[in-house]
Design a protein around this motif. Structure first.
Motif, PDB file in Angstrom:
ATOM      1  N   THR A   1      -4.482 -19.564  -4.195  1.00  0.00           N
ATOM      2  CA  THR A   1      -4.812 -18.409  -5.037  1.00  0.00           C
ATOM      3  C   THR A   1      -6.136 -18.598  -5.764  1.00  0.00           C
ATOM      4  OG1 THR A   1      -3.442 -19.261  -6.855  1.00  0.00           O
ATOM      5  CG2 THR A   1      -2.416 -17.663  -5.343  1.00  0.00           C
TER       6      THR A   1
ATOM      7  N   ARG B   1      -3.133 -14.269 -13.124  1.00  0.00           N
ATOM      8  CA  ARG B   1      -2.154 -15.007 -12.330  1.00  0.00           C
ATOM      9  C   ARG B   1      -0.771 -14.777 -12.928  1.00  0.00           C
ATOM     10  NH1 ARG B   1      -3.377 -20.918 -11.630  1.00  0.00           N
ATOM     11  NH2 ARG B   1      -2.814 -21.050 -13.809  1.00  0.00           N
TER      12      ARG B   1
ATOM     13  N   ASP C   1      -5.295  -9.053  -3.813  1.00  0.00           N
ATOM     14  CA  ASP C   1      -4.119  -9.841  -4.182  1.00  0.00           C
ATOM     15  C   ASP C   1      -3.972 -11.013  -3.219  1.00  0.00           C
ATOM     16  OD1 ASP C   1      -2.043  -8.045  -6.056  1.00  0.00           O
ATOM     17  OD2 ASP C   1      -3.444  -6.840  -4.885  1.00  0.00           O
ATOM     18  N   VAL C   2      -3.577 -12.160  -3.765  1.00  0.00           N
ATOM     19  CA  VAL C   2      -3.087 -13.281  -2.969  1.00  0.00           C
ATOM     20  C   VAL C   2      -1.757 -13.646  -3.599  1.00  0.00           C
ATOM     21  CG1 VAL C   2      -3.423 -15.670  -2.225  1.00  0.00           C
ATOM     22  CG2 VAL C   2      -5.383 -14.118  -2.340  1.00  0.00           C
ATOM     23  N   ARG C   3      -0.681 -13.564  -2.789  1.00  0.00           N
ATOM     24  CA  ARG C   3       0.667 -13.829  -3.300  1.00  0.00           C
ATOM     25  C   ARG C   3       1.344 -14.878  -2.440  1.00  0.00           C
ATOM     26  NH1 ARG C   3       5.000  -9.454  -2.418  1.00  0.00           N
ATOM     27  NH2 ARG C   3       5.336 -10.737  -0.579  1.00  0.00           N
TER      28      ARG C   3
ATOM     29  N   HIS D   1       1.099 -15.418  -7.903  1.00  0.00           N
ATOM     30  CA  HIS D   1       0.404 -14.218  -7.441  1.00  0.00           C
ATOM     31  C   HIS D   1      -0.845 -14.013  -8.284  1.00  0.00           C
ATOM     32  CE1 HIS D   1       1.098  -9.665  -6.378  1.00  0.00           C
ATOM     33  NE2 HIS D   1      -0.184  -9.954  -6.402  1.00  0.00           N
ATOM     34  N   VAL D   2      -1.992 -13.869  -7.629  1.00  0.00           N
ATOM     35  CA  VAL D   2      -3.249 -13.574  -8.324  1.00  0.00           C
ATOM     36  C   VAL D   2      -3.700 -12.178  -7.932  1.00  0.00           C
ATOM     37  CG1 VAL D   2      -5.715 -14.157  -8.457  1.00  0.00           C
ATOM     38  CG2 VAL D   2      -4.002 -15.946  -8.632  1.00  0.00           C
TER      39      VAL D   2
END
Length: 186
Positions: free
Chosen positions: A161, A117, A140-142, A129-130
């Motif tokens: 995230t 993270r 990615d999850v941002r 952001h992960v």
């Protein structure tokens, strides 16, 4: 399968599923949704402010040997683009899961996977952001928000995230039960 942890949030959440790359994460139910034509992921923007958004995407084009070197490369790109300030970098392996069948009884179980993270500022926005990778695919999850509003959205962003699930070999089973992108857009 264990359920996601609960969090009080002013938004109703739903689980967004990306069939192409086999991952999912939680997003606010009534945020505006955009899909790229390539199916890599989706973007969700706050209905009152498009600068507040959550994006999730997957990609096969892994350019670096390790997750750590991929994260460092990403931060270098941001540094070269202009103002960048890293606030924190942490391991969130316990939060991000790969859903697999157990060896013993073939039940679906969640298995923690190595994930990083990043919390940073770039330009006028703050980001949570992960990033993780499984079997040759990066995920990615941002989340982003104007920096002065970060505290207001931090809990939602952490929740979104940390809800990242890689569906891997179980994707076919999940795909039978998920709504189409058109149904999700309603």
């Amino acid at each position: 399968m264990q359920s996601d942890f609960t969090l009080e949030t002013p938004f109703e959440l739903h689980r967004e599923v990306n069939i192409r790359f086999g991952f999912s994460f939680l997003v606010p139910e009534h945020w505006n949704r955009w899909n790229p034509q390539n199916g890599d992921g989706a973007k969700f923007a706050h209905p009152d402010d498009e600068e507040i958004e959550i994006r999730g995407w997957g990609g096969y084009g892994i350019l670096h040997d390790t997750l750590e070197s991929s994260v460092e490369w990403y931060m270098d790109v941001l540094r070269k683009d202009g103002y960048f300030e890293l606030i924190s970098l942490s391991d969130v392996t316990r939060s991000v899961c790969n859903i697999v069948e157990s060896d013993e009884d073939k039940e679906l179980v969640q298995q923690g996977i190595k994930a990083v993270r990043m919390v940073y500022r770039s330009g006028k926005c703050s980001y949570l952001h992960v990033k993780t990778r499984v079997s040759g695919t990066e995920f990615d999850v941002r989340c982003q928000v104007p920096s002065e509003r970060y505290a207001e959205f931090r809990s939602l962003f952490v929740h979104s995230t940390q809800s990242l699930r890689i569906l891997g070999t179980t994707m076919a089973a999940h795909a039978k039960n998920i709504p189409t992108p058109q149904e999700l857009a309603r």
